[in-house]
Design an enzyme around this catalytic site. Structure first.
Site, short mmCIF file in Angstrom:
data_model
loop_
_atom_site.label_atom_id
_atom_site.label_comp_id
_atom_site.label_asym_id
_atom_site.label_seq_id
_atom_site.Cartn_x
_atom_site.Cartn_y
_atom_site.Cartn_z
N LYS A 117 0.86 -1.19 0.00
CA LYS A 117 0.00 0.00 0.00
C LYS A 117 0.89 1.24 0.00
O LYS A 117 1.50 1.59 1.00
CB LYS A 117 -0.93 0.07 1.21
CG LYS A 117 -2.01 1.14 0.93
CD LYS A 117 -2.58 1.84 2.14
CE LYS A 117 -1.84 3.00 2.68
NZ LYS A 117 -1.81 4.22 1.86
N GLU A 147 9.58 1.08 10.88
CA GLU A 147 10.57 2.15 10.72
C GLU A 147 9.79 3.44 10.89
O GLU A 147 9.03 3.82 10.02
CB GLU A 147 11.17 2.14 9.31
CG GLU A 147 11.85 0.87 8.92
CD GLU A 147 13.31 0.83 9.36
OE1 GLU A 147 13.73 1.73 10.12
OE2 GLU A 147 14.00 -0.10 8.93
N GLU A 187 8.76 15.52 15.96
CA GLU A 187 9.23 15.44 14.59
C GLU A 187 8.41 16.40 13.73
O GLU A 187 7.19 16.29 13.65
CB GLU A 187 9.07 14.01 14.07
CG GLU A 187 9.57 13.85 12.67
CD GLU A 187 9.43 12.44 12.17
OE1 GLU A 187 8.35 11.85 12.32
OE2 GLU A 187 10.42 11.92 11.62
P1 NAP Z 1 2.11 8.06 8.08
O1 NAP Z 1 0.98 8.98 8.19
O2 NAP Z 1 2.45 7.23 9.26
O3 NAP Z 1 1.80 7.14 6.82
C1 NAP Z 1 2.62 6.10 6.43
C2 NAP Z 1 1.77 5.05 5.74
O4 NAP Z 1 0.83 4.54 6.67
C3 NAP Z 1 0.96 5.61 4.58
O5 NAP Z 1 0.87 4.64 3.57
C4 NAP Z 1 -0.36 5.87 5.23
O6 NAP Z 1 -1.45 5.94 4.35
C5 NAP Z 1 -0.49 4.70 6.16
N1 NAP Z 1 -1.45 4.97 7.23
C6 NAP Z 1 -1.85 6.17 7.71
N2 NAP Z 1 -2.79 6.02 8.67
C7 NAP Z 1 -2.99 4.69 8.79
C8 NAP Z 1 -3.85 3.90 9.60
N3 NAP Z 1 -4.69 4.46 10.47
N4 NAP Z 1 -3.78 2.56 9.47
C9 NAP Z 1 -2.94 2.00 8.58
N5 NAP Z 1 -2.13 2.69 7.78
C10 NAP Z 1 -2.13 4.02 7.88
O7 NAP Z 1 3.44 8.78 7.70
P2 NAP Z 1 3.65 9.84 6.54
O8 NAP Z 1 3.09 11.12 7.02
O9 NAP Z 1 3.20 9.28 5.25
O10 NAP Z 1 5.25 9.89 6.51
C11 NAP Z 1 5.96 10.63 7.42
C12 NAP Z 1 6.43 9.77 8.57
O11 NAP Z 1 7.17 8.65 8.11
C13 NAP Z 1 7.37 10.52 9.47
O12 NAP Z 1 7.04 10.31 10.81
C14 NAP Z 1 8.73 9.92 9.15
O13 NAP Z 1 9.66 10.00 10.16
C15 NAP Z 1 8.38 8.53 8.81
N6 NAP Z 1 9.40 7.92 7.98
C16 NAP Z 1 10.24 7.01 8.56
C17 NAP Z 1 11.23 6.41 7.82
C18 NAP Z 1 12.14 5.40 8.45
O14 NAP Z 1 12.77 4.63 7.74
N7 NAP Z 1 12.25 5.31 9.74
C19 NAP Z 1 11.38 6.73 6.47
C20 NAP Z 1 10.51 7.68 5.91
C21 NAP Z 1 9.53 8.25 6.69
P3 NAP Z 1 -1.93 7.41 3.85
O15 NAP Z 1 -0.93 7.79 2.85
O16 NAP Z 1 -3.27 7.21 3.28
O17 NAP Z 1 -1.95 8.31 5.04
#
Ligand code: NAP
Ligand code: MG
Length: 498
Positions: free
Chosen positions: A189, A265, A398
């Site tokens: 996804k 992650e 963050e």
């Molecule tokens: P996010 O909101 O956590 O979303 C990540 C993924 O999870 C997306 O595909 C998202 O779908 C999905 N998601 C969101 N809400 C969900 C739910 N209730 N149930 C299941 N899946 C759900 O993160 P983001 O805003 O896209 O990305 C930023 C974050 O990613 C930051 O916190 C960053 O630090 C972290 N990140 C970490 C790494 C690492 O390797 N540690 C690398 C890159 C980014 P949607 O797109 O529909 O919301």
């Protein structure tokens, strides 16, 4: 490198795949619904895409399971899987411009980054796992002589991958490459903001010889498709990259469903420690600027906290300010842009909210404003605050944007303990010319990766991931295979004595 006009021309010829990819073919969502994905450079809708929901995830998981059970991939010789994945890596290279454009248009990423980092990086990582997989041996256990016990690595079955938008294709490949190499089937996804490159990848994978159903892509919303994957009773493991908040949800989904393995992650608040004995302050400034303004600060391991020794703080901040002022914040299709937009209006509001909080709790050093608002894109200036207290929101949370929190320290012990005083532990950096100090500080920093005299050291050969609420499990390196395999013991009892 092409000009902006040439990239814009080429962009017009790119045809986004807009439907889910299930069982080897594109498919509409069962209820026919779609959602819009937006170009962050303009705020305009780029494409409407199938809005996968639980029923679509169900179809994809069933296709993945059928493919796994059929054995065409899961039981294929590792050398065969290698050959197919190498072909896919070549296909990524052959379609590099198209894939780079998709990630640039869909994710607002600089074309100079997608063409040099994201897409070649994705191909290289895939190639690395392809080449590794037929060089993995099992074990023979040191049992009593009469017995024979072997330990083999088995694919898990159906793996769910849920990824963010900051490196759309590359984040997908971080999960897919080891999962597929190990023989699993995958349901991916992508983030709702950036689904397009993953859909194209799935099509290329089938052309490269991946059997139908081994790789499925279900675009959609996190609360719908993401949650359905997390709760699905026939998914064996979920590999997630994203926020800590959503990472915790996946643990709950697993606990409330089938106890699937969950690998996370998540976020970070990485500290960058600069000591007065750092030899080259220009290098420090270069790296610090890259570490927080690269990818518009939307990097999980971004060096968002700069802790600098008091005596050099003014000098370093001045050099950072000069470099930040020289960044050209603009359209990501323009090769002269050196910083692009944020991913979405929501992210823009979030970052501007943190700027407002920063103004209350500390002193603005530079930046803080929205840019190019009339063009509809989500641009913001590179921004820094100084004298930021540890308790300030912008020190703790963050931001995921181009916002640097700077504070000063007096001695090494203070620097290390303040760097570690975070709920995150993804990465940290230290700049010093003293080998002894570098070793002490690197040892004492509690983070998955510590970079010495650079920031954000990263390579397919080394594991990447966090401690504390930055998550657990490692991407990249051979260790990533651990997440997607189980160790199986087979014990052959020795002949009965007698
Ligand atoms: P996010 O909101 O956590 O979303 C990540 C993924 O999870 C997306 O595909 C998202 O779908 C999905 N998601 C969101 N809400 C969900 C739910 N209730 N149930 C299941 N899946 C759900 O993160 P983001 O805003 O896209 O990305 C930023 C974050 O990613 C930051 O916190 C960053 O630090 C972290 N990140 C970490 C790494 C690492 O390797 N540690 C690398 C890159 C980014 P949607 O797109 O529909 O919301
Ligand atoms: Mg988009």
């Amino acid at each position: 490198m092409r000009t902006r006009v040439e990239w814009e021309q080429l962009a017009r010829s790119v045809e986004p795949r807009r439907r889910a990819f299930i069982g080897g073919a594109f498919a509409d969502a069962a209820d026919g619904e779609e959602f819009a994905t937006v170009n962050p450079a303009t705020g305009l809708v780029l494409a409407t895409v199938a809005r996968g929901k639980a029923v679509d995830v169900d179809r994809a998981v069933a296709a993945a399971r059928r493919a796994f059970d059929a054995g065409g991939w899961s039981r294929a010789a590792p050398a065969h899987r290698k050959a197919v994945l190498l072909r896919l890596a070549e296909a990524i290279r052959a379609h590099a411009d198209e894939l780079a454009l998709l990630d640039t248009l869909d994710g607002g990423k600089l074309i100079t980054d997608t063409t040099t980092t994201d897409i070649p990086g994705a191909a290289a990582i895939l190639q690395w796992y392809a080449e590794a997989i037929d060089k993995q041996y099992g074990e023979v256990a040191p049992t009593a002589r009469a017995d024979l016990a072997i330990v083999t690595r088995e694919p898990l079955g159906v793996v769910g991958a849920v990824v963010p938008w900051n490196y759309p294709l590359e984040m997908a490949i971080w999960k897919l490459a080891p999962a597929l190499a190990a023989g699993n089937s995958v349901v991916l996804k992508p983030a709702e903001e950036s689904p397009l490159s993953a859909l194209r990848l799935a099509e290329l994978a089938v052309e490269a010889g991946l059997p139908d159903g081994v790789l499925n892509v279900v675009p959609g919303y996190g609360e719908e498709a993401g949650q359905a994957l997390g709760r699905h009773p026939d998914v064996d493991a979920v590999a997630f990259t994203g926020s800590t908040t959503v990472g915790k949800l996946f643990l709950r989904y697993a606990g409330e469903s089938n106890m699937k393995q969950v690998w996370l992650e998540c976020g970070g608040k990485s500290a960058n420690l600069v000591f007065a004995d750092a030899a080259d302050l220009d290098l420090v400034a270069d790296r610090a600027v890259f570490g927080i303004f690269g990818c518009s600060g939307q990097v999980c391991s971004a060096n968002s906290r700069l802790l600098v020794e008091e005596s050099i703080a003014d000098e370093l901040l001045e050099r950072i300010r000069t470099r930040a002022a020289a960044l050209r914040v603009g359209n990501p299709l323009d090769p002269s842009s050196t910083m692009g937009p944020l991913i979405s209006e929501r992210q823009l509001e979030r970052v501007l909210g943190y700027v407002a909080a920063g103004r209350v709790e500390s002193a603005l050093a530079f930046g803080g404003n929205r840019l190019h608002e009339a063009g509809g894109g989500y641009y913001v200036e590179p921004t820094a605050f100084r004298d930021v207290p540890d308790a300030a929101v912008i020190s703790r949370e963050e931001v995921f944007g181009p916002l640097l929190a700077v504070s000063t320290f007096r001695d090494e012990a203070e620097a290390v303990s303040r760097a570690n005083a975070s709920e995150f532990g993804l990465a940290a950096s230290v700049f010093t010319d003293s080998l002894a100090r570098a070793r002490r500080v690197a040892r004492d920093l509690n983070a998955g990766t510590v970079s010495v005299n650079t920031v954000d050291a990263l390579d397919v050969t080394v594991p990447f991931g966090g401690v504390k609420q930055s998550g657990f499990g490692r991407d990249l390196s051979l260790h990533a295979l651990d997440k997607f395999t189980s160790l199986k013991t087979t014990w052959f009892a020795g002949p009965q004595e007698g």
